[in-house]
Design an enzyme around this catalytic site. Sequence first.
Site, PDB file in Angstrom:
ATOM      1  N   GLY A  40       0.994  -1.375  -0.052  1.00  9.32           N
ATOM      2  CA  GLY A  40      -0.176   0.031   0.096  1.00  9.32           C
ATOM      3  C   GLY A  40       0.913   1.290  -0.013  1.00  9.32           C
ATOM      4  O   GLY A  40       2.057   1.277  -0.266  1.00  9.32           O
ATOM      5  N   CYS A  41       0.349   2.432   0.491  1.00  8.74           N
ATOM      6  CA  CYS A  41       1.214   3.716   0.515  1.00  8.74           C
ATOM      7  C   CYS A  41       2.496   3.418   1.518  1.00  8.74           C
ATOM      8  O   CYS A  41       2.380   2.992   2.385  1.00  8.74           O
ATOM      9  CB  CYS A  41       0.324   4.593   1.253  1.00  8.74           C
ATOM     10  SG  CYS A  41       1.038   6.152   1.773  1.00  8.74           S
ATOM     11  N   PHE A  42       3.520   4.014   0.789  1.00 10.45           N
ATOM     12  CA  PHE A  42       4.637   3.755   1.099  1.00 10.45           C
ATOM     13  C   PHE A  42       5.027   4.281   2.258  1.00 10.45           C
ATOM     14  O   PHE A  42       5.836   4.352   3.114  1.00 10.45           O
ATOM     15  CB  PHE A  42       5.852   4.020   0.121  1.00 10.45           C
ATOM     16  CG  PHE A  42       5.746   5.045  -0.671  1.00 10.45           C
ATOM     17  CD1 PHE A  42       5.136   6.398  -0.548  1.00 10.45           C
ATOM     18  CD2 PHE A  42       6.375   5.010  -2.049  1.00 10.45           C
ATOM     19  CE1 PHE A  42       5.182   7.366  -1.599  1.00 10.45           C
ATOM     20  CE2 PHE A  42       6.355   6.036  -2.884  1.00 10.45           C
ATOM     21  CZ  PHE A  42       5.904   7.317  -2.633  1.00 10.45           C
ATOM     22  N   CYS A  44       3.094   4.711   5.091  1.00 11.66           N
ATOM     23  CA  CYS A  44       2.609   3.783   6.074  1.00 11.66           C
ATOM     24  C   CYS A  44       3.532   2.579   6.417  1.00 11.66           C
ATOM     25  O   CYS A  44       4.185   2.535   7.585  1.00 11.66           O
ATOM     26  CB  CYS A  44       1.210   3.303   5.822  1.00 11.66           C
ATOM     27  SG  CYS A  44      -0.155   4.225   5.436  1.00 11.66           S
TER      28      CYS A  44
END
Length: 208
Positions: A40-42, A44
């Site tokens: 997912g979003c890097f 996070c």
Amino acid sequence: MALECDLPAASRSAPHHKFPDPPEDLPTTGGPQSIVLAGGCFWCVEAVYRQLDGVLDVTSGYAGDQESTANYEAVCSGRTRHAEVIKIDYDPARISLGRLLKVYFSAAHDPTQVDRQGNDHGRQYRSAIFYADEDQKRVAESYIHALDAAKVFQKPIATTLEPLETFFRAEAYHQDYAARNPYQPYIAGVSMPKVEKTRQYFPDQLKS
């Protein structure tokens, strides 16, 4: 990045104390190693791993496609084969690849979601392990099989294993983003719960 909702019940994992260790691992000797993970979003995933003892550095970037499309605007369009990834440089004498993967599957993201994490949709948010060699692939593959066989999750693991061709470092403003922007709504609502979950699950692995 969209604000992520709670994980659906169908993808929740077993309680942490029942979450198994990897059946295989790499030697805990030798010099620094690295592994590239997409979850997912890097922002996070980077924040999760920066707090772990034995992790020497974490770099946000892109993997899966060509250099010409390795930029945030192109990747966010969803029209490339890139995933948002992090490259973890680590000391295997202090934290093993298996331990990093246990954090990845149990706390860093939901490995049962296909081309998404929560409200973030697109192949750039896929769950993927970009292996540098056959040893990394073997450790990751055996762990996925073990987790699926143990029915740790209520849905099959969707994590793909992809050979790492080239890691491309993301733009400077993405690096260490969560630490520099703790009150940004996405960070507060999505990143920090994963950071806290990791602290709860792995208190013996945190940097002092």
